[in-house]
Design a protein around this motif. Sequence first.
Motif, PDB file in Angstrom:
ATOM      1  N   ILE A  56       0.848  -1.205   0.000  1.00 23.28           N
ATOM      2  CA  ILE A  56       0.000   0.000   0.000  1.00 23.28           C
ATOM      3  C   ILE A  56       0.879   1.250   0.000  1.00 23.28           C
ATOM      4  O   ILE A  56       0.616   2.227  -0.717  1.00 23.28           O
ATOM      5  CB  ILE A  56      -0.931  -0.016   1.218  1.00 23.28           C
ATOM      6  CG1 ILE A  56      -1.860  -1.230   1.155  1.00 23.28           C
ATOM      7  CG2 ILE A  56      -1.736   1.278   1.301  1.00 23.28           C
ATOM      8  CD1 ILE A  56      -2.720  -1.420   2.395  1.00 23.28           C
ATOM      9  N   VAL A  57       1.959   1.225   0.801  1.00 23.39           N
ATOM     10  CA  VAL A  57       2.891   2.357   0.829  1.00 23.39           C
ATOM     11  C   VAL A  57       3.575   2.505  -0.529  1.00 23.39           C
ATOM     12  O   VAL A  57       3.816   3.618  -1.000  1.00 23.39           O
ATOM     13  CB  VAL A  57       3.926   2.169   1.951  1.00 23.39           C
ATOM     14  CG1 VAL A  57       4.877   3.366   2.018  1.00 23.39           C
ATOM     15  CG2 VAL A  57       3.228   1.975   3.292  1.00 23.39           C
ATOM     16  N   GLU A  58       3.867   1.380  -1.183  1.00 24.59           N
ATOM     17  CA  GLU A  58       4.518   1.426  -2.490  1.00 24.59           C
ATOM     18  C   GLU A  58       3.621   2.079  -3.539  1.00 24.59           C
ATOM     19  O   GLU A  58       4.111   2.769  -4.435  1.00 24.59           O
ATOM     20  CB  GLU A  58       4.914   0.010  -2.922  1.00 24.59           C
ATOM     21  CG  GLU A  58       6.085  -0.550  -2.116  1.00 24.59           C
ATOM     22  CD  GLU A  58       6.385  -2.007  -2.436  1.00 24.59           C
ATOM     23  OE1 GLU A  58       7.421  -2.492  -1.971  1.00 24.59           O
ATOM     24  OE2 GLU A  58       5.575  -2.641  -3.144  1.00 24.59           O
ATOM     25  N   SER A 102       2.953   6.678  -7.098  1.00 24.26           N
ATOM     26  CA  SER A 102       2.212   7.861  -7.561  1.00 24.26           C
ATOM     27  C   SER A 102       3.038   9.126  -7.365  1.00 24.26           C
ATOM     28  O   SER A 102       3.062  10.013  -8.235  1.00 24.26           O
ATOM     29  CB  SER A 102       0.889   7.969  -6.808  1.00 24.26           C
ATOM     30  OG  SER A 102       0.121   6.791  -6.961  1.00 24.26           O
ATOM     31  N   LEU A 103       3.727   9.209  -6.230  1.00 23.83           N
ATOM     32  CA  LEU A 103       4.527  10.389  -5.931  1.00 23.83           C
ATOM     33  C   LEU A 103       5.670  10.552  -6.921  1.00 23.83           C
ATOM     34  O   LEU A 103       5.904  11.656  -7.449  1.00 23.83           O
ATOM     35  CB  LEU A 103       5.071  10.280  -4.496  1.00 23.83           C
ATOM     36  CG  LEU A 103       5.797  11.501  -3.933  1.00 23.83           C
ATOM     37  CD1 LEU A 103       4.836  12.677  -3.809  1.00 23.83           C
ATOM     38  CD2 LEU A 103       6.398  11.160  -2.571  1.00 23.83           C
ATOM     39  N   LEU A 104       6.373   9.451  -7.213  1.00 21.01           N
ATOM     40  CA  LEU A 104       7.521   9.534  -8.110  1.00 21.01           C
ATOM     41  C   LEU A 104       7.086   9.806  -9.548  1.00 21.01           C
ATOM     42  O   LEU A 104       7.717  10.608 -10.258  1.00 21.01           O
ATOM     43  CB  LEU A 104       8.339   8.240  -8.027  1.00 21.01           C
ATOM     44  CG  LEU A 104       9.671   8.206  -8.780  1.00 21.01           C
ATOM     45  CD1 LEU A 104      10.558   9.385  -8.381  1.00 21.01           C
ATOM     46  CD2 LEU A 104      10.408   6.893  -8.529  1.00 21.01           C
ATOM     47  N   VAL A 105       6.015   9.153  -9.988  1.00 13.20           N
ATOM     48  CA  VAL A 105       5.517   9.389 -11.349  1.00 13.20           C
ATOM     49  C   VAL A 105       5.063  10.834 -11.504  1.00 13.20           C
ATOM     50  O   VAL A 105       5.316  11.488 -12.535  1.00 13.20           O
ATOM     51  CB  VAL A 105       4.382   8.407 -11.688  1.00 13.20           C
ATOM     52  CG1 VAL A 105       3.702   8.799 -12.976  1.00 13.20           C
ATOM     53  CG2 VAL A 105       4.932   6.980 -11.800  1.00 13.20           C
ATOM     54  N   ALA A 140      12.054   8.518  -0.848  1.00 14.15           N
ATOM     55  CA  ALA A 140      10.924   7.817  -0.233  1.00 14.15           C
ATOM     56  C   ALA A 140      10.702   6.457  -0.901  1.00 14.15           C
ATOM     57  O   ALA A 140      10.489   5.440  -0.220  1.00 14.15           O
ATOM     58  CB  ALA A 140       9.662   8.670  -0.334  1.00 14.15           C
ATOM     59  N   ALA A 141      10.750   6.436  -2.241  1.00 14.43           N
ATOM     60  CA  ALA A 141      10.518   5.180  -2.963  1.00 14.43           C
ATOM     61  C   ALA A 141      11.617   4.166  -2.673  1.00 14.43           C
ATOM     62  O   ALA A 141      11.343   2.990  -2.405  1.00 14.43           O
ATOM     63  CB  ALA A 141      10.431   5.460  -4.464  1.00 14.43           C
ATOM     64  N   ARG A 142      12.853   4.618  -2.705  1.00 18.91           N
ATOM     65  CA  ARG A 142      13.967   3.683  -2.467  1.00 18.91           C
ATOM     66  C   ARG A 142      13.955   3.162  -1.037  1.00 18.91           C
ATOM     67  O   ARG A 142      14.261   1.985  -0.794  1.00 18.91           O
ATOM     68  CB  ARG A 142      15.296   4.366  -2.790  1.00 18.91           C
ATOM     69  CG  ARG A 142      15.484   4.622  -4.281  1.00 18.91           C
ATOM     70  CD  ARG A 142      16.826   5.249  -4.603  1.00 18.91           C
ATOM     71  NE  ARG A 142      17.016   5.366  -6.045  1.00 18.91           N
ATOM     72  CZ  ARG A 142      18.145   5.761  -6.630  1.00 18.91           C
ATOM     73  NH1 ARG A 142      19.194   6.101  -5.877  1.00 18.91           N
ATOM     74  NH2 ARG A 142      18.231   5.822  -7.946  1.00 18.91           N
ATOM     75  N   GLY A 143      13.619   4.035  -0.090  1.00 19.04           N
ATOM     76  CA  GLY A 143      13.541   3.570   1.293  1.00 19.04           C
ATOM     77  C   GLY A 143      12.478   2.502   1.470  1.00 19.04           C
ATOM     78  O   GLY A 143      12.697   1.499   2.159  1.00 19.04           O
ATOM     79  N   THR A 144      11.326   2.697   0.831  1.00 16.04           N
ATOM     80  CA  THR A 144      10.247   1.716   0.937  1.00 16.04           C
ATOM     81  C   THR A 144      10.614   0.408   0.256  1.00 16.04           C
ATOM     82  O   THR A 144      10.416  -0.683   0.814  1.00 16.04           O
ATOM     83  CB  THR A 144       8.958   2.282   0.310  1.00 16.04           C
ATOM     84  OG1 THR A 144       8.632   3.522   0.942  1.00 16.04           O
ATOM     85  CG2 THR A 144       7.801   1.310   0.478  1.00 16.04           C
ATOM     86  N   VAL A 145      11.174   0.501  -0.943  1.00 15.32           N
ATOM     87  CA  VAL A 145      11.535  -0.717  -1.675  1.00 15.32           C
ATOM     88  C   VAL A 145      12.677  -1.445  -0.969  1.00 15.32           C
ATOM     89  O   VAL A 145      12.742  -2.680  -1.000  1.00 15.32           O
ATOM     90  CB  VAL A 145      11.916  -0.357  -3.130  1.00 15.32           C
ATOM     91  CG1 VAL A 145      12.430  -1.585  -3.860  1.00 15.32           C
ATOM     92  CG2 VAL A 145      10.708   0.202  -3.870  1.00 15.32           C
ATOM     93  N   ASN A 146      13.560  -0.722  -0.307  1.00 11.62           N
ATOM     94  CA  ASN A 146      14.642  -1.377   0.425  1.00 11.62           C
ATOM     95  C   ASN A 146      14.118  -2.201   1.591  1.00 11.62           C
ATOM     96  O   ASN A 146      14.721  -3.215   1.964  1.00 11.62           O
ATOM     97  CB  ASN A 146      15.653  -0.345   0.925  1.00 11.62           C
ATOM     98  CG  ASN A 146      16.635   0.076  -0.154  1.00 11.62           C
ATOM     99  OD1 ASN A 146      16.877  -0.669  -1.105  1.00 11.62           O
ATOM    100  ND2 ASN A 146      17.203   1.254  -0.021  1.00 11.62           N
ATOM    101  N   VAL A 147      13.001  -1.759   2.188  1.00  7.86           N
ATOM    102  CA  VAL A 147      12.372  -2.585   3.226  1.00  7.86           C
ATOM    103  C   VAL A 147      11.911  -3.911   2.626  1.00  7.86           C
ATOM    104  O   VAL A 147      12.082  -4.983   3.220  1.00  7.86           O
ATOM    105  CB  VAL A 147      11.196  -1.835   3.877  1.00  7.86           C
ATOM    106  CG1 VAL A 147      10.470  -2.739   4.877  1.00  7.86           C
ATOM    107  CG2 VAL A 147      11.686  -0.576   4.576  1.00  7.86           C
TER     108      VAL A 147
END
Length: 413
Positions: A21-23, A28-31, A52-59
């Motif tokens: 859900i966070v992804e 949306s934010l990055l696009v 923000a995107a990289r931090g989330t995907v790294n999790v």
Amino acid sequence: MSIPKSVRSVGAGLPLAGLAIVEVFCFSLLVTAVSLLGAGIGLFLIPAAAIAARGTVNVTRRLAGARLEGGIPEPYLPEPPREAGLKGWWTRTQWILTDPATWRDLAWMLVNPVVGVLMVLLPLLLVAFGVFGLLMPVLWEDITSNGGNNWYFFIKVTDSQSALYALGLGVPTVLMGLFIAPASLRDHAKLARTLLAPTETSRKVLHLTRTRSEVVSSSAAELRRIERDLHDGAQARLVALGMNLGVAEQLLAKDPEAVRAILADTRKASATALNELRDLIRGIHPPVLADRGLADAVRALAMDSPLDVTVTADLPGRADAPVESALYFAVSEALTNAAKHAAPTHVSVDLWYADGRIRAQVSDDGHGGADPSRGTGLRGIERRLAAFDGLLAVTSPVGGPTTLTLEIPCALS
């Protein structure tokens, strides 16, 4: 009492689903930030959105990688040096948009909320629906009287007997959910590795960037050592030679005996300076290595070592000079480390060539415990070999023995 792995796997899908859900939000934010690049605002939004995107995907990489051997390392290209002003913002934005990992992250954030969530939640849904079937003998009357859905799979529950049929179907449904849960998480982790792991190209870029940095640092340290040795040794002696000759010139007519003594001291000082220069040259590139090759140069090292060292070599040809030099100094560092830290009674050095790689193995019977992570000379050996895509393998249990295996891919002349 430990919880069975299958039960833990069912619950492990929940945090992964929540992360999806966070992804979606980060996607949306990055696009949106990329779409605003033409208006100029994206120049300032893209770096923040990418963080923000990289931090989330790294999790996700950490959670999914925990289920795979080797994990899922980060694939991002090294960040460029920070600069002030618009140029700095543009450099960071360009770095993010030209990194293939950014677009692979976007692909993951598009696929995972649909395919990935289904994979991790399917076992939980099966278990929950199976538990619902197990409770159907208790719940069916309330469900029917309140106008709820009294269908369970293909069975319409209208009495106690049909409720027992539903219970019978609930048991295998629960078992199916528990059975597929570990496999579903593994498949989700493999999907994550497919999209989020470094590609072969990015691995090479990261390796080259890291080794280039280490080589530059190592070269700078070597230049400082040479400069220090010249300044403190040969240069100081040559300055003293010039001063002595100046004094001798002044005393030549007045006191020939004093001049003779000064010239004798000067001759000794010049011999000492010459020896120091020769030692310095050997530290840069030993003449024996250039003239006679790696095997004889290592034998010369063995003779100069305070340890009992035996050398065996089977090299059908010669490698390029930089490769020979790297391996020579790596073996030299290994012998120095053994003398300083291991207190061995015997050291053996083996050199051979096989499978397109030149190898050296340094073994000693000392007390062991060598560990490159503790910042010893082994780390320097690793850096020296890494510049040529070489490797160092260390086997050194406490109590010994210690075996260092060094290898560099190369061709022999």
